[in-house]
Scaffold this motif. Structure first.
Motif, short mmCIF file in Angstrom:
data_model
loop_
_atom_site.label_atom_id
_atom_site.label_comp_id
_atom_site.label_asym_id
_atom_site.label_seq_id
_atom_site.Cartn_x
_atom_site.Cartn_y
_atom_site.Cartn_z
N UNK A 1 43.55 30.17 71.54
CA UNK A 1 44.22 31.25 72.24
C UNK A 1 43.42 32.54 72.12
N UNK A 2 43.94 33.59 72.65
CA UNK A 2 43.26 34.87 72.74
C UNK A 2 42.73 35.39 71.41
N UNK A 3 41.70 36.20 71.47
CA UNK A 3 41.16 36.79 70.25
C UNK A 3 41.38 38.30 70.22
N UNK A 4 42.33 38.79 71.00
CA UNK A 4 42.65 40.21 71.02
C UNK A 4 43.79 40.55 70.07
N UNK A 5 44.21 39.61 69.28
CA UNK A 5 45.34 39.81 68.39
C UNK A 5 44.89 40.52 67.11
N UNK A 6 45.56 41.62 66.80
CA UNK A 6 45.23 42.37 65.57
C UNK A 6 46.25 42.09 64.47
N UNK A 7 47.51 41.93 64.85
CA UNK A 7 48.57 41.69 63.86
C UNK A 7 49.49 40.59 64.37
N UNK A 8 49.46 39.47 63.69
CA UNK A 8 50.34 38.35 64.02
C UNK A 8 51.32 38.18 62.87
N UNK A 9 52.60 38.32 63.16
CA UNK A 9 53.63 38.11 62.15
C UNK A 9 54.11 36.67 62.27
N UNK A 10 54.14 35.98 61.13
CA UNK A 10 54.72 34.65 61.08
C UNK A 10 55.94 34.74 60.17
N UNK A 11 57.13 34.55 60.75
CA UNK A 11 58.36 34.63 59.98
C UNK A 11 58.60 33.30 59.27
N UNK A 12 58.79 33.35 57.95
CA UNK A 12 59.01 32.13 57.18
C UNK A 12 60.31 32.21 56.40
N UNK A 13 60.87 31.04 56.15
CA UNK A 13 62.03 30.91 55.28
C UNK A 13 61.84 29.62 54.49
N UNK A 14 62.90 29.08 53.96
CA UNK A 14 62.75 27.88 53.13
C UNK A 14 62.60 26.60 53.95
N UNK A 15 62.65 26.70 55.27
CA UNK A 15 62.58 25.49 56.10
C UNK A 15 61.14 25.03 56.32
N UNK A 16 61.00 23.73 56.47
CA UNK A 16 59.69 23.17 56.77
C UNK A 16 59.26 23.56 58.19
N UNK A 17 60.23 23.81 59.07
CA UNK A 17 59.90 24.25 60.43
C UNK A 17 59.14 25.57 60.41
N UNK A 18 59.54 26.48 59.53
CA UNK A 18 58.83 27.77 59.48
C UNK A 18 57.42 27.60 58.94
N UNK A 19 57.25 26.68 57.99
CA UNK A 19 55.90 26.42 57.47
C UNK A 19 55.05 25.72 58.52
N UNK A 20 55.69 24.90 59.35
CA UNK A 20 54.99 24.29 60.48
C UNK A 20 54.52 25.35 61.47
N UNK A 21 55.33 26.37 61.68
CA UNK A 21 54.95 27.47 62.56
C UNK A 21 53.75 28.22 61.98
N UNK A 22 53.72 28.40 60.67
CA UNK A 22 52.58 29.05 60.02
C UNK A 22 51.31 28.21 60.23
N UNK A 23 51.41 26.90 60.01
CA UNK A 23 50.25 26.02 60.23
C UNK A 23 49.78 26.10 61.68
N UNK A 24 50.75 26.10 62.60
CA UNK A 24 50.39 26.18 64.02
C UNK A 24 49.65 27.48 64.30
N UNK A 25 50.15 28.59 63.78
CA UNK A 25 49.52 29.89 64.03
C UNK A 25 48.08 29.91 63.51
N UNK A 26 47.89 29.40 62.30
CA UNK A 26 46.55 29.40 61.71
C UNK A 26 45.61 28.51 62.52
#
Length: 175
Positions: free
Chosen positions: A1-26
């Motif tokens: 995806x684009x390389x113009x991103x300066x600040x990407x917030x990844x919201x996490x909680x105790x769910x594995x779904x949120x950690x999956x979102x973090x992995x996806x973002x990275x």
């Protein structure tokens, strides 16, 4: 995806779904590279966790104390114990998220806020001037969603930046 991103917030909680979102973002997002003559701070992933206030998470509303005691009294020892417990949970969540980042050689900042996740995530987007919010989706059924609401749906409708919702099965929904 684009390389113009300066600040990407990844919201996490105790769910594995949120950690999956973090992995996806990275794995899928490329942050803006710093220019040699720029004084801007480097682009970053920000791992955001919203912790509930102690009184809400414990359901503390003791009401009247039996036998004529004062009503609405908050017991400091109980509140303190709940806060310490929440801090341990938050620490475990953030450590897990940072371990995921470290395993992929990504430096990330952490940000913890206390309050209603819906409101605090939107506030963090504004405060940190986020270019993108990434979050997981627990896929609650219609009954749970009716009573609990959907944090991802709320954020998609109120965020000032684009929102990417990563479903539990890895399917991405851009809003």
């Amino acid at each position: 995806m684009t390389s113009n991103l300066r600040c990407v917030i990844v919201a996490v909680d105790s769910s594995e779904e949120s950690m999956g979102a973090l992995r996806w973002a990275i794995d899928n997002l490329k942050l803006q590279s710093p220019t040699p003559d720029s004084n801007d701070s480097p682009a970053s992933f920000v791992i955001l966790h919203t912790q509930s206030p102690a009184s809400i998470s414990a359901g503390l509303n003791p009401g009247a104390i039996p036998f004529g005691g004062p009503s609405g009294l908050e017991v400091p020892a109980i509140t303190s114990a709940i806060e310490k417990h929440q801090e341990r949970i938050t620490s475990a969540i953030m450590n897990h998220a940072l371990d995921i980042c470290a395993s992929k050689n990504v430096d990330a900042k952490t940000h913890v806020v206390i309050g209603d996740p819906k409101d605090k995530i939107i506030e963090a987007i504004e405060d940190l001037k986020a270019d993108l919010l990434v979050m997981g989706n627990r896929s609650f059924g219609p009954i749970k969603r009716m009573f609990l609401g959907s944090v991802s749906n709320y954020c998609a409708n109120h965020a000032s930046c684009p929102v990417v919702v990563v479903k539990g099965n890895g399917v991405v929904s851009q809003v």
